[in-house]
Design a protein around this motif. Sequence first.
Motif, PDB file in Angstrom:
ATOM      1  N   LYS A  27       0.839  -1.203   0.000  1.00 17.11           N
ATOM      2  CA  LYS A  27       0.000   0.000   0.000  1.00 17.11           C
ATOM      3  C   LYS A  27       0.873   1.251   0.000  1.00 17.11           C
ATOM      4  O   LYS A  27       0.618   2.201  -0.738  1.00 17.11           O
ATOM      5  CB  LYS A  27      -0.946  -0.020   1.190  1.00 17.11           C
ATOM      6  N   ALA A  28       1.901   1.253   0.814  1.00 15.39           N
ATOM      7  CA  ALA A  28       2.795   2.416   0.903  1.00 15.39           C
ATOM      8  C   ALA A  28       3.552   2.656  -0.401  1.00 15.39           C
ATOM      9  O   ALA A  28       3.797   3.804  -0.776  1.00 15.39           O
ATOM     10  CB  ALA A  28       3.779   2.233   2.056  1.00 15.39           C
ATOM     11  N   LEU A  29       3.904   1.584  -1.089  1.00 20.02           N
ATOM     12  CA  LEU A  29       4.702   1.695  -2.316  1.00 20.02           C
ATOM     13  C   LEU A  29       3.860   1.719  -3.586  1.00 20.02           C
ATOM     14  O   LEU A  29       4.400   1.925  -4.679  1.00 20.02           O
ATOM     15  CB  LEU A  29       5.693   0.522  -2.398  1.00 20.02           C
ATOM     16  N   GLY A  30       2.564   1.441  -3.461  1.00 19.42           N
ATOM     17  CA  GLY A  30       1.724   1.339  -4.654  1.00 19.42           C
ATOM     18  C   GLY A  30       2.040   0.088  -5.463  1.00 19.42           C
ATOM     19  O   GLY A  30       1.888   0.058  -6.679  1.00 19.42           O
ATOM     20  N   ALA A  31       2.471  -0.949  -4.770  1.00 19.69           N
ATOM     21  CA  ALA A  31       2.852  -2.209  -5.421  1.00 19.69           C
ATOM     22  C   ALA A  31       1.649  -3.145  -5.526  1.00 19.69           C
ATOM     23  O   ALA A  31       0.663  -2.991  -4.809  1.00 19.69           O
ATOM     24  CB  ALA A  31       3.967  -2.891  -4.633  1.00 19.69           C
ATOM     25  N   THR A  32       1.755  -4.112  -6.424  1.00 21.56           N
ATOM     26  CA  THR A  32       0.747  -5.160  -6.521  1.00 21.56           C
ATOM     27  C   THR A  32       1.184  -6.344  -5.667  1.00 21.56           C
ATOM     28  O   THR A  32       2.363  -6.501  -5.371  1.00 21.56           O
ATOM     29  CB  THR A  32       0.528  -5.614  -7.975  1.00 21.56           C
ATOM     30  N   VAL A  33       0.198  -7.159  -5.293  1.00 25.54           N
ATOM     31  CA  VAL A  33       0.467  -8.291  -4.400  1.00 25.54           C
ATOM     32  C   VAL A  33      -0.042  -9.581  -5.028  1.00 25.54           C
ATOM     33  O   VAL A  33      -1.086  -9.609  -5.668  1.00 25.54           O
ATOM     34  CB  VAL A  33      -0.244  -8.087  -3.039  1.00 25.54           C
ATOM     35  N   ALA A  34       0.735 -10.632  -4.823  1.00 21.12           N
ATOM     36  CA  ALA A  34       0.318 -11.981  -5.197  1.00 21.12           C
ATOM     37  C   ALA A  34       0.610 -12.884  -4.012  1.00 21.12           C
ATOM     38  O   ALA A  34       1.525 -12.627  -3.229  1.00 21.12           O
ATOM     39  CB  ALA A  34       1.065 -12.467  -6.430  1.00 21.12           C
ATOM     40  N   THR A  35      -0.185 -13.930  -3.878  1.00 21.28           N
ATOM     41  CA  THR A  35       0.036 -14.892  -2.810  1.00 21.28           C
ATOM     42  C   THR A  35       0.049 -16.295  -3.390  1.00 21.28           C
ATOM     43  O   THR A  35      -0.576 -16.558  -4.412  1.00 21.28           O
ATOM     44  CB  THR A  35      -1.022 -14.770  -1.695  1.00 21.28           C
ATOM     45  N   VAL A  36       0.778 -17.177  -2.727  1.00 22.95           N
ATOM     46  CA  VAL A  36       0.847 -18.567  -3.168  1.00 22.95           C
ATOM     47  C   VAL A  36       0.824 -19.484  -1.953  1.00 22.95           C
ATOM     48  O   VAL A  36       1.394 -19.164  -0.906  1.00 22.95           O
ATOM     49  CB  VAL A  36       2.110 -18.837  -4.031  1.00 22.95           C
ATOM     50  N   CYS A  84      -5.316  -8.630  -4.980  1.00 20.73           N
ATOM     51  CA  CYS A  84      -4.312  -9.669  -4.736  1.00 20.73           C
ATOM     52  C   CYS A  84      -4.602 -10.867  -5.619  1.00 20.73           C
ATOM     53  O   CYS A  84      -5.716 -11.400  -5.597  1.00 20.73           O
ATOM     54  CB  CYS A  84      -4.337 -10.081  -3.267  1.00 20.73           C
ATOM     55  N   GLU A  85      -3.617 -11.279  -6.388  1.00 22.54           N
ATOM     56  CA  GLU A  85      -3.745 -12.495  -7.190  1.00 22.54           C
ATOM     57  C   GLU A  85      -3.392 -13.683  -6.301  1.00 22.54           C
ATOM     58  O   GLU A  85      -2.465 -13.605  -5.505  1.00 22.54           O
ATOM     59  CB  GLU A  85      -2.794 -12.456  -8.378  1.00 22.54           C
ATOM     60  N   ALA A  86      -4.121 -14.784  -6.471  1.00 24.00           N
ATOM     61  CA  ALA A  86      -3.915 -15.953  -5.620  1.00 24.00           C
ATOM     62  C   ALA A  86      -3.596 -17.179  -6.463  1.00 24.00           C
ATOM     63  O   ALA A  86      -4.225 -17.406  -7.498  1.00 24.00           O
ATOM     64  CB  ALA A  86      -5.153 -16.212  -4.775  1.00 24.00           C
ATOM     65  N   TYR A  87      -2.640 -17.953  -5.990  1.00 31.99           N
ATOM     66  CA  TYR A  87      -2.213 -19.156  -6.703  1.00 31.99           C
ATOM     67  C   TYR A  87      -2.027 -20.305  -5.720  1.00 31.99           C
ATOM     68  O   TYR A  87      -1.578 -20.096  -4.594  1.00 31.99           O
ATOM     69  CB  TYR A  87      -0.874 -18.910  -7.420  1.00 31.99           C
ATOM     70  N   THR A  88      -2.370 -21.498  -6.173  1.00 31.80           N
ATOM     71  CA  THR A  88      -2.035 -22.712  -5.435  1.00 31.80           C
ATOM     72  C   THR A  88      -1.229 -23.573  -6.396  1.00 31.80           C
ATOM     73  O   THR A  88      -1.602 -23.722  -7.561  1.00 31.80           O
ATOM     74  CB  THR A  88      -3.287 -23.482  -4.952  1.00 31.80           C
TER      75      THR A  88
END
Length: 144
Positions: A27-36, A84-88
């Motif tokens: 949020k502070a950096l304006g970055a995107t997030v992904a989780t796995v 947030c993109e999510a991956y398994t």
Amino acid sequence: MYKRILVPTDGSDITAHAVETALTLAKALGATVATVSVKEPFPYSAISEMQPVPPQEFYDAQERIAASRVKAVVDAAQAAGLACEAYTVEALHPWEAILDQAKQLGCDLIVMASHGRRGVAAMLLGSETNRVLTHSHLPVLVVK
């Protein structure tokens, strides 16, 4: 600075703290997030033809668990106003899957939890975070 952050999750409480850190940073950096979340492969046994759990049942259970883990991260991201993109993914070695996912997604930072094991416990149980740190060409932020 960082534009794409990967945050692996195993569903533990310590990982939840890493997720919070990753989301705050994004949020502070304006970055995107992904989780796995990494699923275990079916434990094939050459010794016996009898398996306590049928393979499809095992795969379905692993997917349900992994999906619930990444959903928790996606929900936290949405609550913070982030997508947030999510991956398994299935892998024998979670650290390899984490690094592969980061590379495939073009991530420039990995935020992971450390379970804080030391001494003999760390040697016997190993540490996926330590292995990611050892093999990663990307920066890794370790949250304790």
